[in-house]
Design a protein around this motif. Structure first.
Motif, PDB file in Angstrom:
ATOM      1  N   VAL A  18     210.920  44.691 123.328  1.00  0.00           N
ATOM      2  CA  VAL A  18     210.639  45.199 121.993  1.00  0.00           C
ATOM      3  C   VAL A  18     210.798  46.712 121.922  1.00  0.00           C
TER       4      VAL A  18
ATOM      5  N   ILE B 160     211.175  41.624 110.075  1.00  0.00           N
ATOM      6  CA  ILE B 160     212.441  42.135 110.587  1.00  0.00           C
ATOM      7  C   ILE B 160     212.881  43.277 109.683  1.00  0.00           C
TER       8      ILE B 160
ATOM      9  N   ILE C 265     210.304  43.373 114.427  1.00  0.00           N
ATOM     10  CA  ILE C 265     211.573  43.361 115.151  1.00  0.00           C
ATOM     11  C   ILE C 265     212.496  44.339 114.439  1.00  0.00           C
ATOM     12  N   THR C 266     213.114  45.205 115.199  1.00  0.00           N
ATOM     13  CA  THR C 266     214.009  46.200 114.622  1.00  0.00           C
ATOM     14  C   THR C 266     215.437  45.678 114.566  1.00  0.00           C
ATOM     15  N   LYS C 267     216.082  45.819 113.409  1.00  0.00           N
ATOM     16  CA  LYS C 267     217.500  45.477 113.276  1.00  0.00           C
ATOM     17  C   LYS C 267     218.352  46.634 113.766  1.00  0.00           C
TER      18      LYS C 267
ATOM     19  N   TYR D  14     218.748  43.335 116.122  1.00  0.00           N
ATOM     20  CA  TYR D  14     217.869  42.833 117.169  1.00  0.00           C
ATOM     21  C   TYR D  14     218.669  42.127 118.255  1.00  0.00           C
ATOM     22  N   SER D  15     218.031  41.954 119.397  1.00  0.00           N
ATOM     23  CA  SER D  15     218.610  41.159 120.477  1.00  0.00           C
ATOM     24  C   SER D  15     217.836  39.853 120.586  1.00  0.00           C
TER      25      SER D  15
ATOM     26  N   GLN E 252     214.482  40.386 122.160  1.00  0.00           N
ATOM     27  CA  GLN E 252     213.481  40.943 121.262  1.00  0.00           C
ATOM     28  C   GLN E 252     212.822  39.850 120.436  1.00  0.00           C
ATOM     29  N   VAL E 253     213.627  38.939 119.913  1.00  0.00           N
ATOM     30  CA  VAL E 253     213.083  37.846 119.109  1.00  0.00           C
ATOM     31  C   VAL E 253     212.187  36.962 119.965  1.00  0.00           C
TER      32      VAL E 253
END
Length: 275
Positions: free
Chosen positions: A112, A227, A246-248, A250-251, A254-255
């Protein structure tokens, strides 16, 4: 590392990194109040002793390292008297006992907050080889703890499909995918989810935040992951604020990390708990 020369420099560093420390603290504790208490204690420690930031590779690493020293000294536990109810706290504490020590911390710092293993080793003050082992173990530990039902609120079809794929591969089921506020409310009330995964901006220009707030008012408290491309805009110190972001762009990791962490604190009776 380049040290801040004066109080103004230190203030600028803290201002820039504080939203991310608060995001991490909230994800770790599961709630805004308890996470913010740890973040505030971190700031107070640094203000009282600026030498705390002098031995790390970067000021950001120093900030998170100071947080972890406080977190560890408190036993890495959810605080009594937080805004979590008794059921939520008791379940979280039960699950904590079944996880490898430091695994959640490593998972969140890596997936994250995007720290490298070398930086995480400094933050948690363990050998890098052990950090890497903890990360890989955390991916299975957290996935084994709970499974539940997820509502996805996302207007972009490809992203929605991707999120559905990740969530189902983790062992969760998807109750529905909604593209608008009204559709989200309809699907969420028709089949109550254990977790809501929501974009901020929806297809008809409606708000994912409004959809989530309406659902929480109807269904009661449950974990939500937002998101957004601008997480700092949702971590302003105002209320209410999300615990999970979750930052766009995203990987997948991360999710997976955010979903596992949010499910970790889920409260619904229908959730399957692995023993």
């Amino acid at each position: 590392m380049n040290q801040p020369e004066n109080a103004s420099d230190l203030s600028a560093i803290v201002t820039a990194e504080l939203p991310f420390l608060r995001r991490y603290a909230r994800a770790l504790t599961g709630a805004q109040d308890s996470g913010d208490r740890y973040a505030m204690a971190t700031l107070e420690a640094i203000v009282a002793d600026r030498e705390l930031i002098q031995n790390a590779s970067t000021p950001k690493v120093a900030l998170f390292q100071t947080f972890h020293r406080i977190w560890s000294s408190a036993g890495g536990a959810i605080e009594q008297g937080s805004d979590l109810d008794d059921l939520l706290e008791s379940r979280a504490q039960w699950r904590l006992r079944h996880l490898t020590q430091n695994s959640r911390e490593v998972l969140l710092l890596r997936s994250v907050e995007n720290f490298g293993f070398d930086a995480i080793a400094q933050i948690i003050e363990l050998p890098q080889s052990e950090i890497e082992e903890l990360y890989h173990r955390a991916m299975s530990d957290m996935g084994d703890v709970v499974s539940g039902q997820v509502l996805i609120i996302e207007d972009e079809g490809i992203i929605a499909m991707d999120l559905r794929s990740i969530v189902t591969e983790m062992g969760h089921s998807v109750t529905g995918v909604a593209r608008t506020r009204d559709e989200a409310i309809a699907k969420g009330t028709a089949q109550a989810p254990d977790l809501i995964l929501a974009d901020i901006q929806l297809a008809d220009k409606s708000s994912g935040i409004d959809a989530v707030n309406a659902l929480l008012e109807e269904l009661g408290d449950r974990p939500v992951i937002f998101i957004t491309a601008f997480p700092e805009r949702l971590l302003t110190g105002d209320r209410p604020e999300p615990a999970f972001l979750i930052t766009k762009p995203y990987s997948e990791d991360q999710v997976r990390a955010a979903v596992s962490q949010a499910m970790f604190f889920a409260t619904t009776e229908q959730m399957d708990v692995a023993i």
